[in-house]
Scaffold this motif. Structure first.
Motif, mmCIF file in Angstrom:
data_model
loop_
_atom_site.group_PDB
_atom_site.id
_atom_site.type_symbol
_atom_site.label_atom_id
_atom_site.label_comp_id
_atom_site.label_asym_id
_atom_site.label_seq_id
_atom_site.Cartn_x
_atom_site.Cartn_y
_atom_site.Cartn_z
ATOM 1 N N TYR A 1 29.427 38.580 19.909
ATOM 2 C CA TYR A 1 28.630 39.664 19.455
ATOM 3 C C TYR A 1 27.177 39.499 19.767
ATOM 4 O O TYR A 1 26.354 40.577 19.881
ATOM 5 N N GLU A 2 26.732 38.064 20.024
ATOM 6 C CA GLU A 2 25.409 38.180 20.080
ATOM 7 C C GLU A 2 25.019 38.329 21.735
ATOM 8 O O GLU A 2 23.871 38.407 22.257
ATOM 9 N N TYR A 3 25.972 38.570 22.542
ATOM 10 C CA TYR A 3 25.872 38.803 24.058
ATOM 11 C C TYR A 3 26.527 40.362 24.272
ATOM 12 O O TYR A 3 27.969 40.290 24.332
ATOM 13 N N PRO A 4 25.806 41.069 24.415
ATOM 14 C CA PRO A 4 26.260 42.537 24.350
ATOM 15 C C PRO A 4 27.432 42.981 25.555
ATOM 16 O O PRO A 4 28.405 43.614 25.178
ATOM 17 N N GLU A 5 27.219 42.310 26.853
ATOM 18 C CA GLU A 5 28.035 42.667 27.686
ATOM 19 C C GLU A 5 29.449 41.882 27.597
ATOM 20 O O GLU A 5 30.254 42.475 28.282
ATOM 21 N N ILE A 6 29.495 40.909 26.583
ATOM 22 C CA ILE A 6 31.004 40.566 26.343
ATOM 23 C C ILE A 6 31.338 40.810 25.076
ATOM 24 O O ILE A 6 32.259 40.401 24.568
ATOM 25 N N SER A 7 30.732 41.544 24.164
ATOM 26 C CA SER A 7 31.164 42.180 22.848
ATOM 27 C C SER A 7 32.172 43.094 22.901
ATOM 28 O O SER A 7 31.832 44.441 22.197
ATOM 29 N N ARG A 8 32.859 43.321 23.873
ATOM 30 C CA ARG A 8 33.882 44.435 23.653
ATOM 31 C C ARG A 8 35.070 43.764 24.578
ATOM 32 O O ARG A 8 35.157 42.757 25.272
ATOM 33 N N ARG A 9 36.289 44.575 24.303
ATOM 34 C CA ARG A 9 37.441 44.273 24.977
ATOM 35 C C ARG A 9 37.467 44.789 26.706
ATOM 36 O O ARG A 9 36.456 45.701 26.939
ATOM 37 N N LEU A 10 38.121 44.406 27.488
ATOM 38 C CA LEU A 10 38.289 45.067 28.935
ATOM 39 C C LEU A 10 38.742 46.485 28.866
ATOM 40 O O LEU A 10 39.476 46.906 27.914
ATOM 41 N N ASN A 11 37.913 47.231 29.875
ATOM 42 C CA ASN A 11 38.534 48.543 30.040
ATOM 43 C C ASN A 11 39.685 48.505 31.060
ATOM 44 O O ASN A 11 39.708 47.743 31.899
ATOM 45 N N ARG A 12 40.072 49.782 31.209
ATOM 46 C CA ARG A 12 41.294 49.946 32.096
ATOM 47 C C ARG A 12 40.654 49.661 33.447
ATOM 48 O O ARG A 12 41.650 49.068 34.354
ATOM 49 N N GLU A 13 39.473 50.250 34.188
ATOM 50 C CA GLU A 13 39.159 49.888 35.462
ATOM 51 C C GLU A 13 39.108 48.458 35.861
ATOM 52 O O GLU A 13 39.433 47.912 36.824
ATOM 53 N N GLU A 14 38.532 47.693 34.662
ATOM 54 C CA GLU A 14 38.307 46.295 35.002
ATOM 55 C C GLU A 14 39.726 45.586 35.085
ATOM 56 O O GLU A 14 39.799 44.483 35.979
ATOM 57 N N ILE A 15 40.642 46.094 34.170
ATOM 58 C CA ILE A 15 42.170 45.218 34.350
ATOM 59 C C ILE A 15 42.538 45.718 35.883
ATOM 60 O O ILE A 15 43.120 44.754 36.550
ATOM 61 N N GLN A 16 42.431 47.054 36.289
ATOM 62 C CA GLN A 16 42.959 47.292 37.484
ATOM 63 C C GLN A 16 42.300 46.502 38.486
ATOM 64 O O GLN A 16 42.809 46.111 39.669
ATOM 65 N N ARG A 17 40.924 46.437 38.614
ATOM 66 C CA ARG A 17 40.428 45.568 39.568
ATOM 67 C C ARG A 17 40.521 44.186 39.611
ATOM 68 O O ARG A 17 40.992 43.933 40.836
ATOM 69 N N ALA A 18 40.707 43.641 38.594
ATOM 70 C CA ALA A 18 41.282 42.230 38.739
ATOM 71 C C ALA A 18 42.628 42.160 39.247
ATOM 72 O O ALA A 18 42.975 41.220 40.089
ATOM 73 N N LEU A 19 43.550 43.330 38.775
ATOM 74 C CA LEU A 19 44.862 42.970 39.332
ATOM 75 C C LEU A 19 44.960 43.356 40.929
ATOM 76 O O LEU A 19 45.537 42.732 41.681
ATOM 77 N N ASP A 20 43.998 44.246 41.217
ATOM 78 C CA ASP A 20 43.986 44.495 42.589
ATOM 79 C C ASP A 20 43.494 43.261 43.710
ATOM 80 O O ASP A 20 43.762 42.762 44.683
ATOM 81 N N ILE A 21 42.333 42.631 42.826
ATOM 82 C CA ILE A 21 41.867 41.269 43.486
ATOM 83 C C ILE A 21 42.929 40.449 43.853
ATOM 84 O O ILE A 21 43.227 39.709 44.816
ATOM 85 N N ALA A 22 43.662 40.105 42.645
ATOM 86 C CA ALA A 22 44.776 39.119 42.714
ATOM 87 C C ALA A 22 45.877 39.522 43.781
ATOM 88 O O ALA A 22 46.428 38.441 44.422
ATOM 89 N N LYS A 23 46.118 40.775 43.732
ATOM 90 C CA LYS A 23 47.303 41.221 44.810
ATOM 91 C C LYS A 23 46.879 40.849 46.229
ATOM 92 O O LYS A 23 47.544 40.614 47.129
ATOM 93 N N ARG A 24 45.515 41.371 46.422
ATOM 94 C CA ARG A 24 44.977 41.255 47.832
ATOM 95 C C ARG A 24 45.149 39.781 48.095
ATOM 96 O O ARG A 24 45.350 39.455 49.318
ATOM 97 N N TYR A 25 44.888 39.056 47.156
ATOM 98 C CA TYR A 25 44.985 37.504 47.720
ATOM 99 C C TYR A 25 46.341 36.937 47.398
ATOM 100 O O TYR A 25 46.542 35.644 47.763
ATOM 101 N N ARG A 26 47.257 37.903 47.274
ATOM 102 C CA ARG A 26 48.511 37.393 47.160
ATOM 103 C C ARG A 26 48.999 36.024 46.207
ATOM 104 O O ARG A 26 49.762 35.063 46.467
ATOM 105 N N LEU A 27 48.160 36.209 45.203
ATOM 106 C CA LEU A 27 48.523 35.229 44.116
ATOM 107 C C LEU A 27 49.810 35.132 43.730
ATOM 108 O O LEU A 27 50.292 36.185 43.443
ATOM 109 N N ASN A 28 50.360 33.984 43.165
ATOM 110 C CA ASN A 28 51.729 33.715 42.790
ATOM 111 C C ASN A 28 51.435 34.058 41.078
ATOM 112 O O ASN A 28 51.358 32.917 40.122
ATOM 113 N N LEU A 29 51.248 35.176 40.733
ATOM 114 C CA LEU A 29 50.792 35.457 39.364
ATOM 115 C C LEU A 29 52.194 35.426 38.367
ATOM 116 O O LEU A 29 53.217 35.612 38.507
ATOM 117 N N VAL A 30 51.757 34.710 37.266
ATOM 118 C CA VAL A 30 52.803 34.563 36.058
ATOM 119 C C VAL A 30 52.990 36.114 35.484
ATOM 120 O O VAL A 30 52.208 36.917 35.269
#
Ligand code: SF4
Length: 341
Positions: free
Chosen positions: A312-341
Motif C-alpha cells: 500500500y506504500e506503492y500506489p501503482e501496486i496497491s490494487r488487483r489486476l484489471n481485466r485489460e491487464e489480464i488479457q494483455r498478459a495472456l495475449d503476450i504469452a499466446k503470441r510467444y506460444r508459451l507452454n502455459l500451466v
C-alpha cells in the motif's frame, strides 16, 4: 517440455536424485581433514561420476545402487561443504559473507532453521499435487508485496531433521507426489534441507521452490539433489527488482540460474503478473523464456496478485489486476506460444 523425469520418479521408474547422491561412497577420497577448497575439489570429481550415472537415461532405474547408504556419501560431502560455506555465507547473491554460526545474515538466518508448517498442498500446479509443502521461514528478498509475510517473519518450529524426514516418508505413503521446499525461500536453509534428505527413505521427487537468487556456489552443490526447480520469475528488469525486493543485479542472476536449472533438472517457472508491470516485467520475461529456454518449458502465468504487507506504500501496486491487464498478459504469452500451466 513436460516434466518427464519427474513423472517417471512418481511412477517408480526412476530414482530421485538425492537417493542416488546418498549412495555414492566418497570415503576413499577423504582420508584426512580437508579444507573447503579441497572438499570442493573432491566434490567436482565425484560430480562427474554422478553425472555419468544420471545421464544413463536408457536405464529406467539405477540397478547397481546399494540398498544401504555409506556413512560418508556424496550427500554427506555436500552437507560438509555447506557447513563450511556458512562460516562466510555466500548461499545467495546478497553475499553478506557473515559467519552464520555467530550472527545472522541479511536474511536473518543463523545456522538453525525454522519452519511454519508442512502439509499436503492441493493448490499447486496440476502435475505437482498433492505436494508435500514445507514452509521455511525468512527470505533473501524483501518484497514489499510479500504474499507469505506471516510465514517469512515467524519462527514457529525449530527444524528437527529426523522428525521432518519421517514426515516426508509419512506424506509419501499418504500420496504426496513430491516434497516441495519453500518459504519464504529454501536457499538459505540448504544445509538443513540436505540434512533432512539424509534421513528420507522414500523415492520422492525434490522440488526447490525458490526466488532463483541463489549463488552459483550454492547451485553447484544443491543441483544434484533437485529434481524440479519451481522458480519465481518476478521482474523483467533490475529497477523493479531493486524497488520492490531490494535485489541487486536481479536480471543477470536470475536468468543465469534459470539457464543452469534447465540443464540440471527440470523446470517449472512461475510469474506473478503485477498491476502496471505488464510491459516492463511480464513482456520481457515471457519473451526471454520463449527465446532463451528450451521450447515447451512449463510456465505458470499467475493472476492472483493482491496488495498486502507494505504494497500500500506503492500506489501503482496497491490494487488487483484489471481485466485489460489480464488479457494483455495472456495475449503476450499466446503470441510467444508459451507452454502455459
Ligand atoms: S543466505 Fe544470502 S542473505 Fe542469508 S546470510 Fe547467506 S548470503 Fe546472506
Amino acid at each position: 517440455m513436460s516434466l518427464e523425469r519427474y513423472e517417471q520418479i512418481n511412477s517408480g521408474r526412476r530414482t530421485a536424485k538425492f537417493q542416488i547422491v546418498k549412495r555414492i561412497d566418497v570415503s576413499s577420497y577423504l582420508e584426512s581433514d580437508l579444507s573447503l577448497k579441497e572438499l570442493l575439489k573432491v566434490h567436482s570429481e565425484v560430480k562427474r561420476e554422478f553425472k555419468e550415472l544420471i545421464d544413463s537415461i536408457d536405464m529406467p532405474k539405477i540397478p547397481e545402487m546399494p540398498e544401504k547408504t555409506p556413512q560418508r556419501s556424496f550427500l554427506w560431502l555436500k552437507i560438509k561443504i555447506l557447513e563450511e560455506m556458512l562460516k562466510e555465507c555466500n548461499f545467495c547473491e546478497k553475499r553478506c559473507g557473515v559467519n552464520r554460526y555467530e550472527k545472522l545474515g541479511y536474511c536473518k538466518c543463523g545456522v538453525k532453521s525454522y519452519y511454519t508448517s508442512e502439509f499436503l498442498h492441493m493448490g499447486e500446479e496440476p502435475e505437482l499435487i498433492p505436494s508435500h509443502t514445507i514452509f521455511f521461514n525468512r527470505c533473501t528478498f524483501r518484497c514489499v508485496f510479500c504474499q507469505n509475510f506471516d510465514i517469512v517473519y515467524s519462527d514457529n518450529y525449530p527444524v528437527d531433521e529426523i522428525e521432518l524426514a519421517r514426515s516426508i516418508d509419512r506424506r509419501y505413503r499418504q500420496g504426496s507426489r513430491n516434497v516441495n521446499f519453500v518459504g519464504g525461500n529454501p536457499d538459505q536453509h540448504a544445509h538443513t534441507i540436505l540434512r533432512i534428505l539424509q534421513h528420507v527413505e522414500s523415492n520422492i521427487a525434490v522440488v526447490w521452490n525458490s526466488n532463483m537468487y541463489h549463488s552459483e556456489e550454492l547451485a553447484e552443490i544443491i543441483e544434484d539433489v533437485v529434481d524440479v526447480w519451481l522458480g519465481d520469475f518476478k521482474y523483467g528488469n533490475d529497477r523493479c527488482a531493486l524497488k520492490y525486493s531490494k535485489a541487486k543485479n536481479y536480471w543477470r542472476v536470475v536468468t543465469r540460474n534459470f539457464r543452469r536449472a534447465e540443464n540440471n533438472g527440470e523446470l517449472l517457472i512461475r510469474h506473478l503478473v503485477m498491476p502496471e508491470h505488464i510491459e516492463c516485467c511480464t513482456k520481457r520475461i515471457v519473451g526471454w523464456v520463449a527465446e532463451e529456454l528450451k521450447p515447451g518449458t512449463r510456465f505458470n502465468l499467475m493472476f492472483q496478485y493482491y496488495p498486502t504487507f507494505r504494497a500500500y506504500e506503492y500506489p501503482e501496486i496497491s490494487r488487483r489486476l484489471n481485466r485489460e491487464e489480464i488479457q494483455r498478459a495472456l495475449d503476450i504469452a499466446k503470441r510467444y506460444r508459451l507452454n502455459l500451466v
